[in-house]
Design a protein around this motif. Structure first.
Motif, PDB file in Angstrom:
ATOM      1  N   GLY A 246       1.018  -9.756  -3.423  1.00  0.00           N
ATOM      2  CA  GLY A 246      -0.497  -9.944  -2.913  1.00  0.00           C
ATOM      3  C   GLY A 246      -0.051  -9.530  -1.106  1.00  0.00           C
ATOM      4  N   MET A 247      -1.444  -9.678  -0.512  1.00  0.00           N
ATOM      5  CA  MET A 247      -1.561  -9.361   1.084  1.00  0.00           C
ATOM      6  C   MET A 247      -2.820  -9.790   1.481  1.00  0.00           C
ATOM      7  SD  MET A 247      -0.755  -5.787   1.865  1.00  0.00           S
ATOM      8  CE  MET A 247       0.440  -5.153   1.270  1.00  0.00           C
ATOM      9  N   ARG A 248      -1.758 -10.460   2.941  1.00  0.00           N
ATOM     10  CA  ARG A 248      -3.053 -11.192   4.009  1.00  0.00           C
ATOM     11  C   ARG A 248      -2.746 -10.006   4.936  1.00  0.00           C
ATOM     12  NH1 ARG A 248      -3.038 -14.959   7.825  1.00  0.00           N
ATOM     13  NH2 ARG A 248      -5.101 -16.632   8.099  1.00  0.00           N
ATOM     14  N   ILE A 249      -4.077  -9.539   5.300  1.00  0.00           N
ATOM     15  CA  ILE A 249      -3.731  -9.016   6.659  1.00  0.00           C
ATOM     16  C   ILE A 249      -4.555  -9.254   7.615  1.00  0.00           C
ATOM     17  CG2 ILE A 249      -4.813  -5.903   7.404  1.00  0.00           C
ATOM     18  CD1 ILE A 249      -3.887  -5.121   4.648  1.00  0.00           C
ATOM     19  N   GLN A 250      -4.319  -9.475   8.870  1.00  0.00           N
ATOM     20  CA  GLN A 250      -5.282  -9.759   9.945  1.00  0.00           C
ATOM     21  C   GLN A 250      -4.969  -8.788  11.256  1.00  0.00           C
ATOM     22  OE1 GLN A 250      -4.168 -13.675  11.529  1.00  0.00           O
ATOM     23  NE2 GLN A 250      -5.113 -13.898  12.772  1.00  0.00           N
ATOM     24  N   VAL A 251      -6.881  -8.612  11.455  1.00  0.00           N
ATOM     25  CA  VAL A 251      -6.990  -8.074  12.429  1.00  0.00           C
ATOM     26  C   VAL A 251      -7.676  -8.699  13.639  1.00  0.00           C
ATOM     27  CG1 VAL A 251      -8.036  -5.869  12.863  1.00  0.00           C
ATOM     28  CG2 VAL A 251      -6.888  -5.905  11.106  1.00  0.00           C
ATOM     29  N   ALA A 252      -6.665  -9.437  14.235  1.00  0.00           N
ATOM     30  CA  ALA A 252      -7.980  -9.753  15.512  1.00  0.00           C
ATOM     31  C   ALA A 252      -7.983 -11.361  14.489  1.00  0.00           C
ATOM     32  CB  ALA A 252      -8.563  -9.743  16.204  1.00  0.00           C
ATOM     33  N   ASP A 253      -9.777 -12.132  14.568  1.00  0.00           N
ATOM     34  CA  ASP A 253      -9.787 -13.012  13.679  1.00  0.00           C
ATOM     35  C   ASP A 253      -9.843 -12.596  12.597  1.00  0.00           C
ATOM     36  OD1 ASP A 253      -9.080 -14.336  16.334  1.00  0.00           O
ATOM     37  OD2 ASP A 253     -10.970 -14.076  16.971  1.00  0.00           O
ATOM     38  N   GLN A 254     -10.165 -11.060  11.944  1.00  0.00           N
ATOM     39  CA  GLN A 254     -10.736 -10.718  10.946  1.00  0.00           C
ATOM     40  C   GLN A 254      -9.589 -11.030   9.927  1.00  0.00           C
ATOM     41  OE1 GLN A 254     -12.534  -6.943  10.773  1.00  0.00           O
ATOM     42  NE2 GLN A 254     -14.412  -8.013   9.390  1.00  0.00           N
ATOM     43  N   VAL A 255      -9.710 -11.631   8.945  1.00  0.00           N
ATOM     44  CA  VAL A 255      -8.484 -12.008   8.043  1.00  0.00           C
ATOM     45  C   VAL A 255      -8.879 -11.200   6.666  1.00  0.00           C
ATOM     46  CG1 VAL A 255      -7.108 -13.597   6.252  1.00  0.00           C
ATOM     47  CG2 VAL A 255      -7.467 -13.673   8.684  1.00  0.00           C
ATOM     48  N   THR A 256      -8.074 -10.786   6.323  1.00  0.00           N
ATOM     49  CA  THR A 256      -8.381 -10.194   4.618  1.00  0.00           C
ATOM     50  C   THR A 256      -7.182 -10.269   3.294  1.00  0.00           C
ATOM     51  OG1 THR A 256      -9.558  -8.223   5.167  1.00  0.00           O
ATOM     52  CG2 THR A 256      -9.028  -8.625   2.805  1.00  0.00           C
ATOM     53  N   ASP A 257      -7.680 -11.475   2.690  1.00  0.00           N
ATOM     54  CA  ASP A 257      -6.229 -12.173   2.083  1.00  0.00           C
ATOM     55  C   ASP A 257      -6.642 -11.777   0.707  1.00  0.00           C
ATOM     56  OD1 ASP A 257      -4.413 -13.352   1.168  1.00  0.00           O
ATOM     57  OD2 ASP A 257      -5.079 -15.844   2.124  1.00  0.00           O
ATOM     58  N   MET A 258      -5.873 -11.350  -0.271  1.00  0.00           N
ATOM     59  CA  MET A 258      -5.513 -10.742  -1.096  1.00  0.00           C
ATOM     60  C   MET A 258      -3.605 -10.695  -1.590  1.00  0.00           C
ATOM     61  SD  MET A 258      -7.022  -6.718  -0.287  1.00  0.00           S
ATOM     62  CE  MET A 258      -5.867  -6.522   0.839  1.00  0.00           C
ATOM     63  N   THR A 259      -3.868 -12.369  -1.577  1.00  0.00           N
ATOM     64  CA  THR A 259      -2.441 -13.158  -1.754  1.00  0.00           C
ATOM     65  C   THR A 259      -2.834 -13.430  -3.550  1.00  0.00           C
ATOM     66  OG1 THR A 259      -2.978 -14.830  -0.730  1.00  0.00           O
ATOM     67  CG2 THR A 259      -1.182 -12.775   0.324  1.00  0.00           C
ATOM     68  N   VAL A 260      -1.675 -13.565  -4.230  1.00  0.00           N
ATOM     69  CA  VAL A 260      -1.443 -14.450  -5.361  1.00  0.00           C
ATOM     70  C   VAL A 260      -2.132 -15.593  -5.638  1.00  0.00           C
ATOM     71  CG1 VAL A 260      -0.373 -15.213  -6.973  1.00  0.00           C
ATOM     72  CG2 VAL A 260      -0.668 -12.773  -6.514  1.00  0.00           C
ATOM     73  N   VAL A 261      -1.423 -16.672  -4.132  1.00  0.00           N
ATOM     74  CA  VAL A 261      -1.817 -18.079  -4.112  1.00  0.00           C
ATOM     75  C   VAL A 261      -3.648 -17.820  -3.825  1.00  0.00           C
ATOM     76  CG1 VAL A 261      -1.679 -17.821  -1.342  1.00  0.00           C
ATOM     77  CG2 VAL A 261      -1.064 -20.099  -2.907  1.00  0.00           C
ATOM     78  N   ALA A 262      -4.100 -17.560  -2.747  1.00  0.00           N
ATOM     79  CA  ALA A 262      -5.374 -17.030  -2.149  1.00  0.00           C
ATOM     80  C   ALA A 262      -6.607 -16.954  -3.730  1.00  0.00           C
ATOM     81  CB  ALA A 262      -6.010 -15.733  -1.342  1.00  0.00           C
ATOM     82  N   GLN A 263      -5.869 -16.034  -4.620  1.00  0.00           N
ATOM     83  CA  GLN A 263      -6.529 -15.498  -5.589  1.00  0.00           C
ATOM     84  C   GLN A 263      -6.734 -17.004  -6.811  1.00  0.00           C
ATOM     85  OE1 GLN A 263      -5.652 -11.958  -7.515  1.00  0.00           O
ATOM     86  NE2 GLN A 263      -5.183 -11.691  -5.651  1.00  0.00           N
TER      87      GLN A 263
END
Length: 275
Positions: A246-263
């Motif tokens: 999966g993928m973890r995307i950080q824009v400034a302080d905003q994080v979208t965590d779509m990684t397997v470990v997060a799920q």
């Protein structure tokens, strides 16, 4: 954290010297190295730092002290930068050392511009950051205050001997371990990546994946986020096998965590809540 007076002093001084640094061309390499040396000197001698930042002390006295410290062999622009800094008001005496380091990094960025390696340095710093994420023992040794600076630098040189990294990347990487400045090594590398991103006029998007992004993935992410933010972006690709997929995307302080470990964490949380 720097006080308001120091933030203003740092920013105004660097803005006022930016064009001169940019025009210094090849000399920015020498200037950057001299400023890094001065940063280490100030960090290691609080009496000198206090004297150079004392608002009640005449500027002429501070310049005399600077001449005693750095001598006549220092580049004229290095001396101009230091003179400008001692003429400003600082919230804390130690903040002047931070400003000297900021100028040192600025000089290295302008040298990268001069040698057409700015983007390359930014990418290489990201590669170094990714590599060290999976090397906790090496990371710890690179910011081990019990070891000498020479020992830490030698370790880094051994680690990067076959990397093919550019001259600027190597110098910045060495500075980060030679003068720890009470920072963890990866924190300093991340700070440098951010500075290069801003220098290139781009917003940095940090994308963490288990394996390296492909050129096409980077292109699509860059296109998507440039359109979303309304300005150019730089994709800082971080490889961390622990996210599994999966993928973890950080824009400034905003994080979208779509990684397997997060799920998996979310799944375990749901199971615990319903148990």
């Amino acid at each position: 954290m720097r006080g308001e007076a120091s933030r203003i002093a740092d920013r105004v001084s660097r803005d006022s010297m930016a064009s001169k640094l940019k025009d210094a061309g090849e000399d920015t390499w020498r200037i950057g190295n001299e400023l890094f040396t001065m940063t280490a000197l100030l960090d290691g001698n609080h009496a000198i730092t206090a004297a150079l930042s004392d608002p009640s002390r005449p500027v002429s006295d501070k310049v005399t002290l600077l001449n005693t410290l750095v001598g006549t062999q220092t580049h004229l622009l290095t001396m101009s930068i230091l003179t400008d800094l001692v003429n400003r008001v600082w919230s804390r005496s130690t903040d002047i050392a931070n400003a000297v380091e900021d100028f040192g990094v600025d000089a290295m960025m302008y040298y990268a511009d001069y040698t057409n390696t700015t983007l390359q340095v930014s990418i290489e710093l990201a590669q170094l950051h990714s590599a060290l994420l999976n090397m906790p023992v090496v990371r710890a040794r690179l910011y081990d205050e019990q070891a000498t600076a020479d020992a830490r630098v030698k370790l880094l040189e051994t680690l990067l001997a076959e990397s093919g990294f550019s001259k600027v990347t190597m110098r910045l990487a060495k500075h980060a371990t030679a003068n720890l400045r009470r920072r963890r090594y990866l924190s300093t590398i991340q700070w440098l990546i951010s500075k290069f991103s801003r220098h290139m006029g781009e917003s940095m998007i940090t994308v963490t994946t288990a394996s390296p992004l492909t050129t096409e993935q980077i292109r699509k992410l860059s296109t998507t986020y440039s359109a979303k933010l309304g300005r150019p972006v730089h994709i800082n690709s971080v490889v961390d096998a622990s996210v599994i997929g999966g993928m973890r995307i950080q824009v400034a302080d905003q994080v979208t965590d779509m990684t397997v470990v997060a799920q998996l964490r979310q799944l375990r949380g749901s199971i615990s809540a319903s148990a």
